[in-house]
Design a protein around this motif. Sequence first.
Motif, PDB file in Angstrom:
ATOM      1  N   SER A 282       0.812  -1.216   0.000  1.00  0.00           N
ATOM      2  CA  SER A 282       0.000   0.000   0.000  1.00  0.00           C
ATOM      3  C   SER A 282       0.847   1.270   0.000  1.00  0.00           C
ATOM      4  O   SER A 282       0.374   2.340  -0.379  1.00  0.00           O
ATOM      5  N   GLU A 283       2.132   1.161   0.406  1.00  0.00           N
ATOM      6  CA  GLU A 283       3.015   2.320   0.459  1.00  0.00           C
ATOM      7  C   GLU A 283       3.744   2.564  -0.862  1.00  0.00           C
ATOM      8  O   GLU A 283       4.400   3.598  -1.029  1.00  0.00           O
ATOM      9  N   LEU A 284       3.684   1.608  -1.796  1.00  0.00           N
ATOM     10  CA  LEU A 284       4.366   1.758  -3.079  1.00  0.00           C
ATOM     11  C   LEU A 284       3.707   2.847  -3.926  1.00  0.00           C
ATOM     12  O   LEU A 284       2.484   2.993  -3.908  1.00  0.00           O
ATOM     13  N   PRO A 285       4.525   3.591  -4.710  1.00  0.00           N
ATOM     14  CA  PRO A 285       5.992   3.608  -4.684  1.00  0.00           C
ATOM     15  C   PRO A 285       6.497   4.393  -3.482  1.00  0.00           C
ATOM     16  O   PRO A 285       5.819   5.299  -3.001  1.00  0.00           O
ATOM     17  N   PHE A 286       7.682   4.039  -2.982  1.00  0.00           N
ATOM     18  CA  PHE A 286       8.237   4.777  -1.855  1.00  0.00           C
ATOM     19  C   PHE A 286       9.760   4.838  -1.972  1.00  0.00           C
ATOM     20  O   PHE A 286      10.379   4.044  -2.686  1.00  0.00           O
ATOM     21  N   SER A 287      10.334   5.798  -1.272  1.00  0.00           N
ATOM     22  CA  SER A 287      11.790   5.946  -1.227  1.00  0.00           C
ATOM     23  C   SER A 287      12.343   5.124  -0.071  1.00  0.00           C
ATOM     24  O   SER A 287      11.669   4.910   0.936  1.00  0.00           O
ATOM     25  N   PHE A 288      13.573   4.660  -0.215  1.00  0.00           N
ATOM     26  CA  PHE A 288      14.202   3.847   0.817  1.00  0.00           C
ATOM     27  C   PHE A 288      15.664   4.225   0.971  1.00  0.00           C
ATOM     28  O   PHE A 288      16.277   4.773   0.049  1.00  0.00           O
ATOM     29  N   THR A 289      16.212   3.922   2.134  1.00  0.00           N
ATOM     30  CA  THR A 289      17.640   4.080   2.408  1.00  0.00           C
ATOM     31  C   THR A 289      18.111   2.874   3.199  1.00  0.00           C
ATOM     32  O   THR A 289      17.474   2.482   4.191  1.00  0.00           O
ATOM     33  N   LEU A 290      19.184   2.259   2.765  1.00  0.00           N
ATOM     34  CA  LEU A 290      19.783   1.127   3.455  1.00  0.00           C
ATOM     35  C   LEU A 290      21.155   1.537   3.969  1.00  0.00           C
ATOM     36  O   LEU A 290      21.939   2.136   3.237  1.00  0.00           O
ATOM     37  N   ASP A 291      21.445   1.220   5.250  1.00  0.00           N
ATOM     38  CA  ASP A 291      22.745   1.557   5.818  1.00  0.00           C
ATOM     39  C   ASP A 291      23.139   0.513   6.851  1.00  0.00           C
ATOM     40  O   ASP A 291      22.439  -0.481   7.050  1.00  0.00           O
ATOM     41  N   ASP A 292      24.258   0.740   7.536  1.00  0.00           N
ATOM     42  CA  ASP A 292      24.788  -0.246   8.474  1.00  0.00           C
ATOM     43  C   ASP A 292      23.877  -0.504   9.666  1.00  0.00           C
ATOM     44  O   ASP A 292      23.968  -1.554  10.298  1.00  0.00           O
ATOM     45  N   SER A 293      23.017   0.445  10.012  1.00  0.00           N
ATOM     46  CA  SER A 293      22.135   0.239  11.162  1.00  0.00           C
ATOM     47  C   SER A 293      21.115  -0.856  10.896  1.00  0.00           C
ATOM     48  O   SER A 293      20.458  -1.331  11.820  1.00  0.00           O
ATOM     49  N   MET A 294      20.971  -1.272   9.631  1.00  0.00           N
ATOM     50  CA  MET A 294      19.992  -2.288   9.268  1.00  0.00           C
ATOM     51  C   MET A 294      20.654  -3.630   9.003  1.00  0.00           C
ATOM     52  O   MET A 294      20.040  -4.532   8.427  1.00  0.00           O
ATOM     53  N   ALA A 295      21.902  -3.779   9.424  1.00  0.00           N
ATOM     54  CA  ALA A 295      22.651  -5.011   9.166  1.00  0.00           C
ATOM     55  C   ALA A 295      22.086  -6.179   9.968  1.00  0.00           C
ATOM     56  O   ALA A 295      21.456  -6.009  11.003  1.00  0.00           O
ATOM     57  N   MET A 296      22.325  -7.381   9.445  1.00  0.00           N
ATOM     58  CA  MET A 296      21.849  -8.591  10.094  1.00  0.00           C
ATOM     59  C   MET A 296      22.931  -9.258  10.941  1.00  0.00           C
ATOM     60  O   MET A 296      22.657 -10.202  11.670  1.00  0.00           O
ATOM     61  N   SER A 297      24.148  -8.776  10.841  1.00  0.00           N
ATOM     62  CA  SER A 297      25.266  -9.360  11.585  1.00  0.00           C
ATOM     63  C   SER A 297      26.371  -8.325  11.685  1.00  0.00           C
ATOM     64  O   SER A 297      26.591  -7.560  10.743  1.00  0.00           O
ATOM     65  N   PRO A 298      27.100  -8.285  12.817  1.00  0.00           N
ATOM     66  CA  PRO A 298      28.205  -7.325  12.948  1.00  0.00           C
ATOM     67  C   PRO A 298      29.265  -7.487  11.867  1.00  0.00           C
ATOM     68  O   PRO A 298      29.929  -6.524  11.497  1.00  0.00           O
ATOM     69  N   GLU A 299      29.427  -8.697  11.345  1.00  0.00           N
ATOM     70  CA  GLU A 299      30.464  -8.941  10.355  1.00  0.00           C
ATOM     71  C   GLU A 299      29.946  -8.841   8.932  1.00  0.00           C
ATOM     72  O   GLU A 299      30.703  -8.984   7.977  1.00  0.00           O
ATOM     73  N   MET A 300      28.657  -8.611   8.767  1.00  0.00           N
ATOM     74  CA  MET A 300      28.066  -8.573   7.434  1.00  0.00           C
ATOM     75  C   MET A 300      27.241  -7.305   7.292  1.00  0.00           C
ATOM     76  O   MET A 300      26.035  -7.293   7.515  1.00  0.00           O
ATOM     77  N   ARG A 301      27.937  -6.199   6.979  1.00  0.00           N
ATOM     78  CA  ARG A 301      27.244  -4.936   6.810  1.00  0.00           C
ATOM     79  C   ARG A 301      27.757  -4.239   5.551  1.00  0.00           C
ATOM     80  O   ARG A 301      28.801  -4.580   5.008  1.00  0.00           O
ATOM     81  N   LEU A 302      27.010  -3.255   5.104  1.00  0.00           N
ATOM     82  CA  LEU A 302      27.295  -2.599   3.838  1.00  0.00           C
ATOM     83  C   LEU A 302      28.710  -2.046   3.756  1.00  0.00           C
ATOM     84  O   LEU A 302      29.363  -2.134   2.713  1.00  0.00           O
ATOM     85  N   SER A 303      29.183  -1.447   4.846  1.00  0.00           N
ATOM     86  CA  SER A 303      30.480  -0.781   4.819  1.00  0.00           C
ATOM     87  C   SER A 303      31.650  -1.729   4.582  1.00  0.00           C
ATOM     88  O   SER A 303      32.766  -1.288   4.339  1.00  0.00           O
ATOM     89  N   LYS A 304      31.421  -3.027   4.608  1.00  0.00           N
ATOM     90  CA  LYS A 304      32.492  -3.989   4.384  1.00  0.00           C
ATOM     91  C   LYS A 304      32.595  -4.409   2.914  1.00  0.00           C
ATOM     92  O   LYS A 304      33.445  -5.216   2.564  1.00  0.00           O
ATOM     93  N   PHE A 305      31.724  -3.879   2.062  1.00  0.00           N
ATOM     94  CA  PHE A 305      31.725  -4.285   0.658  1.00  0.00           C
ATOM     95  C   PHE A 305      31.682  -3.054  -0.249  1.00  0.00           C
ATOM     96  O   PHE A 305      30.990  -2.083   0.044  1.00  0.00           O
ATOM     97  N   ALA A 306      32.396  -3.121  -1.366  1.00  0.00           N
ATOM     98  CA  ALA A 306      32.458  -1.979  -2.278  1.00  0.00           C
ATOM     99  C   ALA A 306      31.263  -1.937  -3.226  1.00  0.00           C
ATOM    100  O   ALA A 306      30.764  -0.869  -3.568  1.00  0.00           O
ATOM    101  N   ASN A 307      30.806  -3.111  -3.666  1.00  0.00           N
ATOM    102  CA  ASN A 307      29.715  -3.183  -4.638  1.00  0.00           C
ATOM    103  C   ASN A 307      28.596  -4.069  -4.101  1.00  0.00           C
ATOM    104  O   ASN A 307      28.868  -5.130  -3.505  1.00  0.00           O
ATOM    105  N   VAL A 308      27.373  -3.639  -4.326  1.00  0.00           N
ATOM    106  CA  VAL A 308      26.224  -4.387  -3.830  1.00  0.00           C
ATOM    107  C   VAL A 308      25.161  -4.502  -4.917  1.00  0.00           C
ATOM    108  O   VAL A 308      25.187  -3.785  -5.922  1.00  0.00           O
ATOM    109  N   VAL A 309      24.237  -5.411  -4.688  1.00  0.00           N
ATOM    110  CA  VAL A 309      23.040  -5.545  -5.513  1.00  0.00           C
ATOM    111  C   VAL A 309      21.853  -5.276  -4.598  1.00  0.00           C
ATOM    112  O   VAL A 309      21.800  -5.782  -3.478  1.00  0.00           O
TER     113      VAL A 309
END
Length: 350
Positions: A282-309
């Motif tokens: 019901s919220e579509l379309p919407f804007s989003f932001t993904l960052d390290d605060s949304m990580a699923m593990s301390p060792e697996m977060r965005l800042s540890k990778f240069a390229n993402v999908v």
Amino acid sequence: MLDEEAVAEAPRVAGAARKTALWTGLSVPVFALVVYGFLGNFDALSPRPLAAGPDAEVTNEQVAAMVETLAKRMEGRPDDPVGWTLLANAYGAMQRFPEASRAYARAIELSPNNAELLADRADVLAMMQGRSLAGEPTRLAERALLLDPNNLKALALAGSGAFERKEFAKAVGYWSKARQLAPPGSDFAAGLDNSLTEARALAAGSATGSATVPAAASAPVAISSATAVVAAPGAASAVVSGRVSLAAALTARAAPTDTVFIFARAAEGPRMPLAIVKRQVSELPFSFTLDDSMAMSPEMRLSKFANVVVGARISKSGQATPASGDLTGQSMPLKLGGRPIELVIDSVQP
């Protein structure tokens, strides 16, 4: 567990939290947790040997089967608080938050003075409310603190709830105490420092009437029963943002209350999501932001990778695990910190 590829690809399994592992960065694999439930507490329920040891890679299907076996076993053990706690932890790790909440509720009935269980259920309920601590999650966190004033997870949750209510001085109080108890040098401690800086500034501004408080302020300390960590210093550029929409040809196949997951994973490497948000069709379309605060593990977060999908998935079941008939969309590999992207949900999961 939110793999945008076919389920048969055997993705890796995310780590589950044990006790305050969510907040201290100490965790054990879901597989080890479930095996402990079988072999350590249920008289070797599973007769199959663990040839590769408890740290071996297992598929989502294998973990799900073991958890369901544990759930059936618990039907005959209604008065076993340890078993219900293990089941709740496993459900949380699978992002099956309603089931986790019910299992935690049963464990709490059997152990009403267990502060850790209260904090764990508060965390799960907050995830079910879109990461909001309003209402029951805050009450559970405060009840946990009455039983154990030094419960690290309850302090973090209570501080997040106070921040959400714009009670910044209270947030400072909770998080200051949590900071004293946090493991030195941990990501959690660093994240608390950042959160405290923001909360103190807002508290001072509120006292003088000069603070500019966002209309919907959200707590800097992330919450997730199996998934979240606090953003580490220097991760400000580890952000991917954009706008997601549903292709016109698929609108008839989605109901307004269907769940939308937006997630990012490494373009090359582990398939575990690095960040994830949950909304509704019901919220579509919407804007989003993904960052390290949304990580699923301390060792697996965005800042540890240069390229993402970046991917999007519409799930009728509300579960993160892919299912046939889900509607999906995916970006090309991209660098973090770039321009916002346009993500279109335009495919159907086989």
